[in-house]
Enzyme design. Structure first.
Site, PDB file in Angstrom:
ATOM      1  N   CYS A 116       9.083 -67.636 -73.532  1.00 39.97           N
ATOM      2  CA  CYS A 116       8.595 -68.091 -74.899  1.00 39.97           C
ATOM      3  C   CYS A 116       7.643 -69.257 -75.160  1.00 39.97           C
ATOM      4  CB  CYS A 116       9.785 -68.137 -75.910  1.00 39.97           C
ATOM      5  SG  CYS A 116      10.824 -66.671 -75.815  1.00 39.97           S
ATOM      6  N   HIS A 256       7.924 -72.088 -82.340  1.00 39.31           N
ATOM      7  CA  HIS A 256       8.128 -70.526 -81.780  1.00 39.31           C
ATOM      8  C   HIS A 256       9.340 -70.267 -82.704  1.00 39.31           C
ATOM      9  CE1 HIS A 256       9.450 -67.560 -79.395  1.00 39.31           C
ATOM     10  NE2 HIS A 256      10.496 -68.125 -78.759  1.00 39.31           N
ATOM     11  N   ASN A 286      11.330 -62.432 -82.917  1.00 42.81           N
ATOM     12  CA  ASN A 286      11.029 -63.342 -81.721  1.00 42.81           C
ATOM     13  C   ASN A 286       9.954 -62.201 -80.944  1.00 42.81           C
ATOM     14  OD1 ASN A 286      10.209 -64.588 -79.430  1.00 42.81           O
ATOM     15  ND2 ASN A 286      12.633 -65.134 -79.154  1.00 42.81           N
TER      16      ASN A 286
HETATM   17  O1  UT7 Z   1      13.191 -67.511 -77.617  1.00 40.29           O
HETATM   18  C1  UT7 Z   1      14.085 -67.529 -76.310  1.00 40.29           C
HETATM   19  C2  UT7 Z   1      14.829 -68.510 -76.334  1.00 40.29           C
HETATM   20  N1  UT7 Z   1      16.034 -67.938 -77.137  1.00 40.29           N
HETATM   21  C3  UT7 Z   1      16.737 -68.479 -78.270  1.00 40.29           C
HETATM   22  O2  UT7 Z   1      16.256 -69.455 -78.723  1.00 40.29           O
HETATM   23  C4  UT7 Z   1      17.907 -67.575 -78.757  1.00 40.29           C
HETATM   24  C5  UT7 Z   1      19.103 -68.629 -78.837  1.00 40.29           C
HETATM   25  N2  UT7 Z   1      20.417 -68.348 -79.190  1.00 40.29           N
HETATM   26  C6  UT7 Z   1      20.423 -67.855 -80.679  1.00 40.29           C
HETATM   27  O3  UT7 Z   1      19.473 -67.709 -81.234  1.00 40.29           O
HETATM   28  C7  UT7 Z   1      21.954 -67.409 -80.931  1.00 40.29           C
HETATM   29  O4  UT7 Z   1      22.971 -67.622 -79.781  1.00 40.29           O
HETATM   30  C8  UT7 Z   1      22.110 -66.030 -81.126  1.00 40.29           C
HETATM   31  C9  UT7 Z   1      21.449 -65.492 -82.461  1.00 40.29           C
HETATM   32  C10 UT7 Z   1      21.639 -65.138 -80.175  1.00 40.29           C
HETATM   33  C11 UT7 Z   1      23.639 -65.554 -81.485  1.00 40.29           C
HETATM   34  O5  UT7 Z   1      24.080 -66.523 -82.496  1.00 40.29           O
HETATM   35  P1  UT7 Z   1      25.286 -67.210 -82.188  1.00 40.29           P
HETATM   36  O6  UT7 Z   1      25.578 -67.956 -83.913  1.00 40.29           O
HETATM   37  O7  UT7 Z   1      25.165 -68.084 -81.121  1.00 40.29           O
HETATM   38  O8  UT7 Z   1      26.274 -66.008 -82.072  1.00 40.29           O
HETATM   39  P2  UT7 Z   1      27.543 -66.015 -81.005  1.00 40.29           P
HETATM   40  O9  UT7 Z   1      26.656 -65.526 -79.711  1.00 40.29           O
HETATM   41  O10 UT7 Z   1      28.274 -67.022 -80.655  1.00 40.29           O
HETATM   42  O11 UT7 Z   1      28.478 -64.794 -81.496  1.00 40.29           O
HETATM   43  C12 UT7 Z   1      29.510 -64.989 -82.620  1.00 40.29           C
HETATM   44  C13 UT7 Z   1      29.948 -63.578 -82.729  1.00 40.29           C
HETATM   45  C14 UT7 Z   1      30.462 -62.936 -81.699  1.00 40.29           C
HETATM   46  O12 UT7 Z   1      31.686 -62.379 -82.199  1.00 40.29           O
HETATM   47  P3  UT7 Z   1      33.094 -63.042 -82.066  1.00 40.29           P
HETATM   48  O13 UT7 Z   1      33.197 -63.171 -80.308  1.00 40.29           O
HETATM   49  O14 UT7 Z   1      33.147 -64.232 -82.397  1.00 40.29           O
HETATM   50  O15 UT7 Z   1      34.162 -62.077 -82.323  1.00 40.29           O
HETATM   51  C15 UT7 Z   1      29.496 -62.189 -81.262  1.00 40.29           C
HETATM   52  O16 UT7 Z   1      30.044 -60.856 -80.670  1.00 40.29           O
HETATM   53  O17 UT7 Z   1      29.172 -62.791 -83.302  1.00 40.29           O
HETATM   54  C16 UT7 Z   1      29.176 -61.521 -82.481  1.00 40.29           C
HETATM   55  N3  UT7 Z   1      27.735 -61.007 -82.574  1.00 40.29           N
HETATM   56  C17 UT7 Z   1      27.250 -60.181 -83.637  1.00 40.29           C
HETATM   57  N4  UT7 Z   1      27.743 -59.603 -84.703  1.00 40.29           N
HETATM   58  C18 UT7 Z   1      27.067 -58.883 -85.259  1.00 40.29           C
HETATM   59  C19 UT7 Z   1      26.558 -61.293 -81.657  1.00 40.29           C
HETATM   60  N5  UT7 Z   1      25.526 -60.435 -81.929  1.00 40.29           N
HETATM   61  C20 UT7 Z   1      25.939 -59.708 -83.190  1.00 40.29           C
HETATM   62  C21 UT7 Z   1      25.384 -58.899 -83.966  1.00 40.29           C
HETATM   63  N6  UT7 Z   1      25.884 -58.404 -85.156  1.00 40.29           N
HETATM   64  N7  UT7 Z   1      23.712 -58.380 -83.615  1.00 40.29           N
END
Ligand code: UT7
Length: 333
Positions: A116, A256, A286
């Site tokens: 990215c 980004h 993204n």
């Molecule tokens: O561009 C390259 C670099 N990439 C980035 O900069 C991305 C960096 N990371 C992020 O933007 C975030 O970590 C994400 C958007 C990918 C995820 O957000 P988060 O707030 O970190 O969520 P999480 O992974 O901690 O998940 C929280 C909850 C989980 O459920 P439990 O375990 O709390 O029950 C996930 O399973 O949200 C759940 N979850 C979803 N729920 C609904 C994960 N993906 C989804 C989804 N819809 N699509």
């Protein structure tokens, strides 16, 4: 001899027509519009549909549009650098394919891979060829068909990415406008958190890698999120400090577009108000190397000659960086 700066003298974006919105994703995986919008800021993304179409098709559309817009002939181009994480194939490079498709002849063309952050790495590299007087017209294109490596059964990644491309023309500037300063960083220790596990020389494609779904983007979101928040804010603050820029001096932050929360953290650290932050994540998601040029394209009509822009990115590798540039022209959109 007067100092030569590398200035952007034209910008063009390209996104495919097909819109994949959050409602459609709700039918594919266990997710919902509220979660996606509140956690990422994304409402929809564009997808390149159809057989036999790769990132080079996105890049070629952007570059052809740029040539037309800037009244540039393909044979006038000295160098074409393509940033992509989804090359049409491992080789030949996507830059070579695009150069051929636009009819640019036997020019210097190569790819840069920094996930990215690829567009910033490519812009920085391209600017050196201008600053040294080596070349006079250089194209940098960021293009990614992320849908080719996204697993639409994995809700943690499929909501994030979209397809798109953006291209810039870089030319010498003798008025002190253009690229002023660059910070590029990497930490290969972060590689395990964001990667495409198979398909390279380490794990070539096999029945096993395909069955294990290892040709798709893998991301452990939280460590990437934490590193992105810290690193993008760090370099953006650092580039302001070492160029004596206050928040008032910065006309635009061009970040980004991976997650609105990462962008908000960066602008907060810089002290730059949200009215100065380019944001189009809601409509494209993204697009990896496409995000920054697509922002410049969307905002071009508001940019004025002399505006101070801070570009910032973070991505797989880990890679991250920031570029400070002075915009070189009033809009001609
Ligand atoms: O561009 C390259 C670099 N990439 C980035 O900069 C991305 C960096 N990371 C992020 O933007 C975030 O970590 C994400 C958007 C990918 C995820 O957000 P988060 O707030 O970190 O969520 P999480 O992974 O901690 O998940 C929280 C909850 C989980 O459920 P439990 O375990 O709390 O029950 C996930 O399973 O949200 C759940 N979850 C979803 N729920 C609904 C994960 N993906 C989804 C989804 N819809 N699509």
């Amino acid at each position: 001899m007067k100092k030569i700066n590398a200035a952007i003298t034209g910008i063009k974006g390209y996104v495919p027509d097909y819109v994949l919105d959050n409602k459609e994703l709700e039918k594919l995986v266990d997710t919902n519009d509220e979660w996606i919008v509140s956690r990422t800021g994304i409402k929809e993304r564009r997808i390149l549909k159809g057989e036999n179409k790769g990132s080079s098709d996105l890049g070629t559309a952007a570059v052809n549009g740029l040539l037309k817009k800037t009244n540039t002939l393909p044979e006038e181009i000295d160098l074409l650098i393509c940033a992509t994480a989804t090359p049409d194939m491992l080789f030949p490079s996507t830059a070579c394919l695009i150069a051929n498709k636009i009819g640019a002849g036997n020019i210097c063309a190569f790819d840069i891979m920094a996930a990215c952050s690829g567009f910033l790495y490519a812009l920085s590299t391209a600017s050196k060829f201008i600053e040294t007087g080596t070349y006079k017209k250089v194209i940098v294109v960021g293009c990614d068909k992320m849908s080719s490596i996204v697993d639409y059964t994995d809700r943690t990644t499929c909501v994030l990415f979209g397809d798109g491309a953006g291209a810039i023309l870089l030319e010498p500037n003798f008025e002190g406008l253009g690229v002023q300063d660059t910070i590029l960083r990497s930490d290969g220790g972060g590689g395990e958190f964001l990667r495409q596990k198979a398909g390279g020389s380490l794990h070539p494609a096999s029945h096993k890698t395909i069955d294990a779904r290892e040709h798709f983007v893998y991301q452990d979101g939280q460590p990437v999120f934490k590193a992105a928040v810290k690193s993008m804010a760090d370099v953006s603050e650092e580039i302001m400090k070492r160029n004596d820029l206050t928040a008032d001096d910065v006309a635009w932050l061009v970040p980004h577009q991976a997650n609105k929360r990462i962008i908000d953290a960066t602008s907060r650290r810089m002290g730059v108000g949200e009215e100065k932050v380019m944001l189009n994540i809601e409509k494209y998601g993204n697009t990896t190397t496409g995000t920054i040029p697509l922002c410049l394209w969307d905002w071009e009509s508001q940019l004025k000659k002399g505006d101070n822009l801070v570009l910032a990115a973070f991505g797989g590798g880990f890679t991250w960086g920031s570029i400070y540039l002075k915009w070189a022209y009033d809009s001609k959109k």
